[in-house]
Design an enzyme around this catalytic site. Sequence first.
Site, PDB file in Angstrom:
ATOM      1  N   GLY B  26       1.592  -0.725  -8.345  1.00  0.00           N
ATOM      2  CA  GLY B  26       2.217  -0.039  -7.223  1.00  0.00           C
ATOM      3  C   GLY B  26       3.189  -0.955  -6.520  1.00  0.00           C
ATOM      4  O   GLY B  26       3.093  -2.176  -6.605  1.00  0.00           O
ATOM      5  N   GLY B  28       5.218  -1.280  -2.717  1.00  0.00           N
ATOM      6  CA  GLY B  28       5.478  -0.752  -1.386  1.00  0.00           C
ATOM      7  C   GLY B  28       6.713  -1.406  -0.807  1.00  0.00           C
ATOM      8  O   GLY B  28       7.454  -2.089  -1.507  1.00  0.00           O
ATOM      9  N   ALA B  31       5.412  -5.192  -0.431  1.00  0.00           N
ATOM     10  CA  ALA B  31       4.490  -5.828  -1.356  1.00  0.00           C
ATOM     11  C   ALA B  31       4.456  -5.110  -2.692  1.00  0.00           C
ATOM     12  O   ALA B  31       4.811  -3.942  -2.799  1.00  0.00           O
ATOM     13  CB  ALA B  31       3.096  -5.854  -0.756  1.00  0.00           C
ATOM     14  N   LYS B  48      -2.263  -8.291  -4.270  1.00  0.00           N
ATOM     15  CA  LYS B  48      -1.154  -7.754  -3.493  1.00  0.00           C
ATOM     16  C   LYS B  48      -0.196  -8.899  -3.213  1.00  0.00           C
ATOM     17  O   LYS B  48      -0.533  -9.834  -2.482  1.00  0.00           O
ATOM     18  CB  LYS B  48      -1.715  -7.174  -2.191  1.00  0.00           C
ATOM     19  CG  LYS B  48      -0.736  -6.381  -1.379  1.00  0.00           C
ATOM     20  CD  LYS B  48      -1.482  -5.608  -0.308  1.00  0.00           C
ATOM     21  CE  LYS B  48      -0.564  -4.761   0.544  1.00  0.00           C
ATOM     22  NZ  LYS B  48      -1.301  -3.914   1.463  1.00  0.00           N
ATOM     23  N   ASP B 141      -3.677   3.789  10.070  1.00  0.00           N
ATOM     24  CA  ASP B 141      -3.039   4.446   8.924  1.00  0.00           C
ATOM     25  C   ASP B 141      -4.086   5.110   8.049  1.00  0.00           C
ATOM     26  O   ASP B 141      -4.115   4.946   6.843  1.00  0.00           O
ATOM     27  CB  ASP B 141      -2.204   3.459   8.114  1.00  0.00           C
ATOM     28  CG  ASP B 141      -1.181   4.162   7.228  1.00  0.00           C
ATOM     29  OD1 ASP B 141      -0.978   5.384   7.421  1.00  0.00           O
ATOM     30  OD2 ASP B 141      -0.597   3.517   6.347  1.00  0.00           O
TER      31      ASP B 141
END
Lengths: 307, 354
Positions: B26, B28, B31, B48, B141
């Site tokens: 993934g 973002g 990161a 991460k 979040d």
Amino acid sequence: MSSSTTENQWLFRKEDLYRTPSLMSGLSYQVEKESRMKGVTFIIQVGMYLKLPQLTMATAALFFHRFYMRHSLKDYKFYDIGATCIYLASKTEESTRKFKDVIIACAQKAAKRETPIEDSSKEFRVWKDTIIYTEEILLEALCFELSVEHPYQFMLSLLTNHYTKDEHRARKLKSVAWAFINDSLRTTLCLLYPPKIIALAAVHIAAKYLDENLNECLGDTWRELYEPEIQDITDAANEIMDQYTQFPNKNGRSLDKMLPGSKPGSEYQENGTPSYGGYLNSPAKLATPVYSIEPDRPSNGDRSGAP
Amino acid sequence: MASIRNHAEQHNADIYRDYKKDKKVGEGAYAVVYVGRQLSTKKVVAIKKIKIGQFKDGLDMSAIREVKTLQELRHPNVIELMEVYFHKTNLNLVLEFLESDLEMIIKDKSIVFMPGDVKHWMLMTLRGLDHCHRNWILHRDMKPNNLLLGRDGQLKLADFGLARDFGDRNRQLTAQVVTRWYRAPELLFGAREYGYGVDIWAIGCIFAELLLRNPYLPGNTDMDQLDTMFRALGTPTEADWPGMESLPNYIKFKQYPKTPLRLLFTAAGADTLELLESMLIYDPNRRISAREALLHPYFFNKPRPTPLENLPKHVRETPEAAKLKRKAEALDAYDLTSEDGKRLARRLDFTGMS
């Protein structure tokens, strides 16, 4: 003997302060001690200029002391590390300031100039690059431990919840204890004792100054806290008082400047707190230390008496 | 005598050498997340990688918040931060690896949810959140894809990049937090002082989403979010929510009537709806807390929460994933031997097989 049995990697024995990276690289104990004081004084000056909360300055000071348990003052100048500690602490304590403002404040206070530097100047760029570069080294040295505790909270909750006399006197006691905790930042006390012990030591000295009898006004709570830790608390209290006897003029002056402004974020400030800078600077008080300094204390040069 | 100097650098280098990134899973804004392995234990981990080099102001605030809060929070329902290390100019957070998240499960329409499943997911979410709140940390979040699910069924709160401490009334907080669909009304009205209620509201929306299998309040813009919310739950009045009208971005809305939740959530029991309703109270001061929610009769009434091992799992063992896994295992064998400077595996390792 330290009573702390925590596995905290950041609590050291007094002997450890004689084999710090700075000492191993050839500096003297006294030079390191003075540099630590200057470094934290710098942190406080910059912090006040930036109107940072006291807790943020305390965190920066703690980072600073911990850093020099991993690196030598010969390799990293205390101004550079002090500046980086402030910048990092302002982030970890959620009191961020513009990077530009931090740089300008550091440059101005380090060079003791009257006017701020331009953000287009070479000096600005050098400070900026230094802080960015050093931040990584600092984080690594801190092992990324960003969550830290301070004596303030323990002291305030003790005196808020257990003080039995009138509120005005409680406030006075709090403000003096607060000031002593502030002063302890410049010493290596936070490397030797957990926050609770430092808080109790500060309350203890504050009570002596105000002629308060803690056995009376805190009752059993005090006895239960104090008696099992009496050795460490006495030791820590002596360590705080050392500053006034060892460098009376130097610190007497800066105390005057730093104390009245050093209380943002505290809860006792609303109702006309007396200016307590005076307590600490009154020559009569300074002339009679709260504790007699034991002759075999390691900070006086003789290490044989170290526990 | 050995000095303690450079101990930290050495420590950092040791950690760095112990982890290997295998695959990007993934990316973002700040990161990149990899799945990787701890070589010494063969444990699968998530790494991460935060690119700090690109930030002109030094280490990013989100990274600092994430590291600091995860250090303070150690709980079975909060993702574990195993290590932190620098490599080149990147900060790497080593986190425990969890297979899937609640969003995947909700979207996987081949899975049928039993009421006990929803109850256990809610229970774990609230336990994790209660732990945060008791440590004076707001997550800020909460949403289904930040609720990760392990192979054993454990649910863990993740992504603390927006998390921060609260409780100090003198401090102003930013209202620009929480993904829109889960954003509490006080945030949409621009409140600068708020508390645990923002996380509870989000949990209420997640709870509703688990029951509906669709997002409950999917607004397209901030304004539409309020409109969607008021349509669903009725427009609040100053009596419902004292102080609402003095919030910075307060706007008067059309007065929608309040419709009972049971008209939409037809299959849900009375205790379920009561808990849901108490999470979606407009006045943040009257909204239920995580602690109170955990003591709600919903969690004590039948059906019991589904046991962890029986909770639905998102199966994602596609042929491609299986191939990757085999490749990773082959790499493992290679690494072990290459460290000894040998080209061929001498010893076969069966520990990974079951």
